[in-house]
Design an enzyme around this catalytic site. Structure first.
Site, PDB file in Angstrom:
ATOM      1  N   HIS A 261       0.534 -18.327 -14.754  1.00 58.59           N
ATOM      2  CA  HIS A 261      -0.332 -18.522 -13.586  1.00 58.59           C
ATOM      3  C   HIS A 261      -1.398 -17.425 -13.500  1.00 58.59           C
ATOM      4  CE1 HIS A 261      -1.119 -19.820  -9.334  1.00 58.59           C
ATOM      5  NE2 HIS A 261      -1.476 -18.554  -9.216  1.00 58.59           N
ATOM      6  N   GLU A 262      -0.958 -16.162 -13.502  1.00 61.13           N
ATOM      7  CA  GLU A 262      -1.932 -15.063 -13.387  1.00 61.13           C
ATOM      8  C   GLU A 262      -2.809 -15.002 -14.632  1.00 61.13           C
ATOM      9  OE1 GLU A 262      -2.285 -13.871 -10.506  1.00 61.13           O
ATOM     10  OE2 GLU A 262      -0.354 -14.545  -9.674  1.00 61.13           O
ATOM     11  N   HIS A 265      -5.677 -17.261 -14.009  1.00 66.22           N
ATOM     12  CA  HIS A 265      -6.679 -16.573 -13.170  1.00 66.22           C
ATOM     13  C   HIS A 265      -7.475 -15.571 -14.010  1.00 66.22           C
ATOM     14  CE1 HIS A 265      -5.861 -18.000  -9.124  1.00 66.22           C
ATOM     15  NE2 HIS A 265      -4.584 -17.642  -9.158  1.00 66.22           N
ATOM     16  N   GLU A 291      -7.908 -21.142  -8.197  1.00 65.10           N
ATOM     17  CA  GLU A 291      -6.524 -21.615  -8.259  1.00 65.10           C
ATOM     18  C   GLU A 291      -6.394 -22.766  -9.259  1.00 65.10           C
ATOM     19  OE1 GLU A 291      -4.310 -19.887  -6.746  1.00 65.10           O
ATOM     20  OE2 GLU A 291      -2.504 -21.129  -6.698  1.00 65.10           O
TER      21      GLU A 291
END
Lengths: 500, 500
Positions: A261-262, A265, A291
């Site tokens: 997830h990060e 980003h 997101e």
């Protein structure tokens, strides 16, 4: 200040140097700062934020921007940058420094009381401070101005042009499509995910997370991975983008999906050209699009079969004791287990949006004045019962679970759902443009996929709005139908039924 | 800016918030920054330094300070703070922003060329840039002004009131007392220190270093230990003081004495009251005094027998393979081996001051215009031969070994020797005031010693000058005779002879 585009750019970069110093102060506070450093850290942040506010709203700078827009003819990029900056100046000027400082103090007090209330499992400790926050947010929406709904002014801070009327359309489909899908799943035989919760060595987890970032083509010369209480992405520039992860000894899911997830980003931030540093063309466009970049990696790639055909042997190699006897197909089902629960951050990718919707409905009602802070706990619990069939046993499982309100971030939650819905739409488009995408993923090959995101999203910064980016990339603005179709196909197959 | 002492303090604290942000940027650059982050980091630092320069020399602020000093009557502390600030404003104003920025660019170029010259082992690559640095330093000394010698203006930047005339007196004693002592030692049978250079696990070394800091009463809630290429101490406030160490797998001395040294610096910063943050009373007084605090721990405690009676069993426990068979007395001799060598940073505590003296003599000659940069390499090599009987085989062993000149720090080296000489003087005084000091050290008890340093040095910040602190604590200003006596007694015993 030189009276040219160069002078404009220099001033923006000066502001960016201070903002990126603020970013480092925040990163350090979360990962390495000794505990007694907190008091001075708050003062450092406040001082630098005040300087940024002054520089960002200085009349001299505003005059320069207006002058350049009126007197000169620039190309598309320069004009868009100047327009974006003019708009930002006007927005910034609407919030006087006194308001900004008053709100900062309220946030700081409110955050402390939120922590205290959590410790005591007593919402009433937090309630008066939350009331103050809501009053300040309402004042903010009046200062910023809106056309239809006071909540629109706050939504717009995180996702430009987002309105209650657009969200009503989106969440009505969550209600009519996703909530029934969850109810159907709940009636199927449940999958077993117990093997995700064995004991996993922390150092080995961290090493595996760094390997994951490398497999994502995350540039570790222009970034790093650390451990923090809450995983986050921090960017100083596109050449210094830092991600963090969280390690739980008895839960391997935490490190894997927080890293992916990060990492998503972070790849967005690394994909912005350093030559645009400080300019709107060098800034991510919105929280919803941000997101989408984390979610597309986390869910559309990171919880799907093709990439795991490549990744799973590596996980088995890192943790042979735990996974040698587990089939890929069982692993795949386990990481996609759907189960109504109380905590948003650990929710699966379907029930997650119900958590967000509940928060959206409550925030809107608060802004409208339809409910008061004193009614929130019961309202929260009732909505969880209605939509998910579960009821919090204590406030930290319910009304006190999220940090956002204590930070005065009303209007933020909906961008989480937007991100997933954009992600599904972008992934559907990626499969069209890269017909062999899934066979590439089976080989661990993500370069073409990443290049497509760079070309379609990352490189543009704020030159296009979120809606324009979506239209240019997929031919339409945000459309939740892609997520609904994705969800029905995926979970119908996993749980062995035909969704309604 | 409020026209009161409170307004003065607020302005200074605002400056301190930016300076402490600069400190964090520097710390991060040395320990955790990804390598591509360098370019933006330089810009962040330059932007914040410019803001500090503007705030520190603003006419409004100067007027406030003058007004307060003229119109109001304050106590000792407030008056000293205002006087110190007035002097600092006047000093800062002498260097116009254009000079500061020109010098920053020259330093940056010069640093790159120094690194390149080191890579090529060719001083000529660095020489023209060093010449530029020397010209800028001479310009600086003219801008700052001096009474007797242009070098005095530069010395004064690191050690207020230090002059060539004072240093001549000090280094004449190094020449007449320390150099002959070294020559006597060289003629004695040498001690064996081979067991310090076995293989030592890096993680265990780091753990031992943290234990050392704790034994020193270093507060790890208000500080931390990390690893960096060059060990250093960084302070954001007295509540956030960070030290680093360097780990060499095949040299245990590196981690031990860099930790104790930086720990000594760190204890000074932690000993300043947070209530004085931003004020002169909250700043360390001078580099010489700072170095005295690192050296007193590193040498007077950290290379002496009493404390090692307590520490050595712990080292043996951490590294049983390497030390189980080594006697404390052999260990003690090994860590005090005196041997003329080429590299300052790894020199023993006697030859160290000859390294410093050589640099002092060269810097002074450069400022006087007596030698040119083109003559430096040969001059350097000749002085090493004359004073220490060794001759560099290549520039990185000689003229290119230190970073300081590439940074434009002329006048800095002498403070290193001052620190050791102050340390010997302070330690002699400590033994008088704490008659059982050495038996306390044998029990690992350093609290009373630390309390004495806190009371005599740390707590005062800049309220007294270095000389005043020394006089108040020891009854006299800096006197190298304490170091000479300490050295003769210690090394006579270790090498078994009566010094002349």
């Amino acid at each position: 200040m030189e009276n040219t585009y160069e002078g404009y750019k220099n001033h923006l970069q000066k502001i960016a140097h201070i903002n990126s110093s603020i970013a480092l102060l925040n990163w350090d506070e979360a990962v390495y700062m000794p505990k007694n450093g907190l008091e001075i850290r708050a003062c450092q942040l406040s001082t630098l934020c005040t300087i940024v506010h002054e520089l960002s709203t200085s009349p001299e700078f505003e005059n320069l921007v207006n002058h350049l827009l009126e007197k000169s003819s620039f190309g598309f990029k320069e004009t868009r940058n100047l327009e974006e900056t003019r708009e930002a100046i006007q927005e910034n000027k609407k919030l006087p420094l006194e308001y900004v400082q008053k709100a900062a103090i309220a946030r700081s007090e409110s955050f402390k009381k939120w922590e205290e209330a959590r410790g005591e499992e007593n919402f009433q400790i937090f309630a008066p401070y939350l009331k103050n926050i809501v009053d300040l947010e309402r004042e903010k929406s009046e200062l910023l101005g809106y056309e239809e709904h006071p909540y629109d002014a706050l939504l717009n801070l995180y996702e430009k042009n987002l309105t209650v009327s657009k969200l009503e359309n989106i969440f009505s489909q969550v209600k009519s499509q996703i909530v029934p899908l969850i109810k159907q799943i709940v009636h199927q035989p449940q999958v077993d995910d117990g093997f995700l919760y064995q004991n996993f060595d922390g150092d080995k987890q961290f090493d595996f997370s760094v390997d994951l970032l490398k497999l994502m083509k995350y540039n570790l010369d222009a970034g790093r991975q650390d451990i923090s209480t809450h995983p986050f992405t921090n960017h100083i520039s596109s050449q210094d983008v830092r991600v963090t992860t969280r390690i739980k000894e008895n839960d391997i899911a935490e490190v894997i999906w927080s890293t992916i997830h990060e990492g998503g980003h972070g790849l967005y931030e690394q994909g912005i050209s350093i030559s645009e540093y400080g300019l709107p063309s060098g800034e991510s466009v919105s929280l919803g699009i941000h997101e989408s970049q984390s979610r597309i990696w986390e869910n559309n790639l990171g919880r799907a079969l093709p990439w795991w055909k490549f990744l799973y042997p590596k996980l088995q190699e890192a943790f042979p004791e735990q996974f040698a006897e587990v089939d890929l197909s069982d692993f795949y089902k386990a990481i996609n287990k759907v189960q109504p629960s109380l905590i948003r951050t650990s929710a699966d990718e379907l029930t997650y949006h119900v958590h967000v919707m509940i928060r959206y409905e409550i925030e809107k009602a608060l802004l409208e004045g339809e409910v008061g802070v004193e009614d929130l706990e019961e309202l929260w619990n009732q909505k969880y019962m209605d939509y998910l069939g579960v009821r919090p046993g204590k406030p930290t499982e319910g009304i006190l679970q999220d940090i956002h309100w204590s930070h005065g971030s009303l209007g933020y939650f909906p961008t989480y759902s937007l991100g997933s819905f954009y992600a599904a739409q972008f992934y559907a488009q990626a499969k069209k443009e890269l017909p062999d995408l899934e066979s590439q993923l089976e080989l661990g090959e993500v370069s073409n996929f990443l290049a497509l995101l760079r070309k379609s999203i990352h490189q543009h910064g704020k030159l296009y709005t979120a809606e324009q980016l979506s239209e240019r990339f997929t031919g339409e603005s945000l459309n939740i139908k892609h997520f609904v179709a994705y969800a029905k196909e995926k979970y119908g197959a996993i749980y062995g039924f035909s969704p309604d």
